[in-house]
Design an enzyme around this catalytic site. Structure first.
Site, PDB file in Angstrom:
ATOM      1  N   GLU A  12      -3.044   7.848  -4.240  1.00 14.13           N
ATOM      2  CA  GLU A  12      -3.277   6.950  -5.374  1.00 14.13           C
ATOM      3  C   GLU A  12      -4.623   7.248  -6.002  1.00 14.13           C
ATOM      4  OE1 GLU A  12      -3.904   2.209  -5.950  1.00 14.13           O
ATOM      5  OE2 GLU A  12      -2.018   2.793  -4.971  1.00 14.13           O
TER       6      GLU A  12
ATOM      7  N   HIS B 151      -0.825   0.154  -9.913  1.00 15.91           N
ATOM      8  CA  HIS B 151      -1.617  -0.837  -9.167  1.00 15.91           C
ATOM      9  C   HIS B 151      -2.157  -1.938 -10.090  1.00 15.91           C
ATOM     10  CE1 HIS B 151      -3.875  -1.075  -5.090  1.00 15.91           C
ATOM     11  NE2 HIS B 151      -3.591  -2.283  -5.543  1.00 15.91           N
TER      12      HIS B 151
ATOM     13  N   ARG C  31       0.846  -1.180   0.000  1.00 15.36           N
ATOM     14  CA  ARG C  31       0.000   0.000   0.000  1.00 15.36           C
ATOM     15  C   ARG C  31       0.886   1.236   0.000  1.00 15.36           C
ATOM     16  NH1 ARG C  31      -3.533  -2.877  -1.408  1.00 15.36           N
ATOM     17  NH2 ARG C  31      -5.644  -3.118  -0.515  1.00 15.36           N
TER      18      ARG C  31
END
Length: 347
Positions: free
Chosen positions: A289, A308, A260
């Site tokens: 993000e 991602h 993360r």
């Protein structure tokens, strides 16, 4: 049913039309169910916010009854990595729900919901299920950053000298000891790396050269060639890699984050790369993000960002369906669940 009528979010789980019926990868936690912290009453299961056929079929294949939300609902399959407010409202309005299956391995998006309902339903996640594709991506980023693929590709001309490091025999540090770390240990074996696993305790992780508690992270970093972050995002791990710890890494080290974004202080990493204090960084996740289009990390030659994509919908949809199938069977038979979440710890 508020969630069923809500507009879809980009975080909703949407299996592609070409999602394979059989998973390309294996779920390493399959067959490792554990008893829930409190008894669960089996009953009808709601599939929300959107009842995709792949997951409805998984519930039904396991013998579960898919039904709209009602006072009889006992299970909930929540297919969104966002929309936490809607989930919170549903759990408040339907206290009969005793089990909730969340869609992703990380549950940080539901931190407040988990805390608010810590004594309510038993929560399970997909933790461990996506270990193979994510570990594969981490290894690819490690190779790419060590071999300096990003600056070489950006140069778009023949390099004047040969550069890059080989992974063979390097000191690799993995922060986190879950399914991704276990799979990475298996994948790294051919490269004869010395692998240190950093976790909450010093309990040995099979396959690691050594396992140390997080309190010893500072002592490990100065001899680390490849740092791979594979830990949960919690208040305790926020900015785990800050400016001080980044400075402890050797200048020819690389950092890979497939966990993360908040585990890394983005400003500190940007400065470390710009000043040449790291050989490179491979980031599948960022904080924030997504990164703004004009963020300097996109222009940083030493940084490789993969937006991602370590686990795509084609990879995860059949794995999640398999986890749903297994957990519905355990939910109905009372034999235990896979991926039980500690709502207070946040993972």
């Amino acid at each position: 049913m508020p969630a069923a009528d809500a507009s879809p979010s980009r975080y909703d789980v949407r299996p592609p039309d070409n999602a394979p019926a059989v998973a390309q990868h294996r779920d390493p936690l399959s067959g490792h169910a554990t008893a829930p912290p409190r008894p669960i009453t089996p009953g009808p299961i709601a599939v929300l916010p959107e009842a995709h056929a792949l997951f409805v079929t998984a519930v039904q294949r396991a013998g579960g009854e898919v039904a709209p939300l009602s006072a009889d609902t006992r299970g909930l399959l929540w297919l969104s990595a966002g929309r936490a407010d809607e989930l919170d409202q549903i759990l408040t309005d339907y206290p009969s729900i005793e089990w909730v299956q969340l869609p992703w391995a990380g549950v940080d998006a539901f931190r407040d919901v988990l805390r608010a309902h810590a004594d309510g339903p038993v929560f399970t996640s997909a933790k461990g299920a996506y270990a193979e594709p994510v570990a594969e991506h981490a290894l690819a980023l490690a190779h790419a950053t060590l071999r300096e693929f990003a600056p070489k590709a950006r140069a778009a001309r023949w390099a004047q000298q040969r550069t890059g490091r080989s992974l063979y025999g390097l000191a690799v540090t993995i922060v986190g000891a879950g399914g991704i770390a276990a799979e990475l240990l298996r994948l790294l074996a051919p490269w004869r790396c010395e692998v240190t696993v950093v976790r909450r305790s010093a309990d040995p992780l099979p396959g690691a050269t050594r396992t140390v508690p997080v309190a010893e992270l500072d002592a490990v970093l100065p001899t680390t060639d490849v740092l791979i972050l594979a830990a949960a995002s919690t208040e305790g791990t926020r900015h785990l890699m800050d400016a001080r710890r980044l400075a402890l890494l050797p200048h020819n080290a690389v950092l890979v984050n497939i966990a993360r974004g908040p585990l890394v202080d983005t400003d500190a990493l940007t400065e470390a790369l710009a000043s040449g204090n790291l050989l490179g960084a491979g980031l599948d996740v960022t904080d924030p993000e997504p990164l703004p289009d004009d963020h300097p990390l996109f222009a940083e030659p030493r940084c490789l960002i993969t937006s991602h994509s370590a686990d795509t919908a084609e990879m995860t949809a059949p794995l999640l369906a398999g986890r749903v199938d297994e957990n519905v069977r355990g939910f109905l038979a009372g034999t235990g669940l896979v991926g039980i979440v500690d709502p207070r710890a946040g993972y």
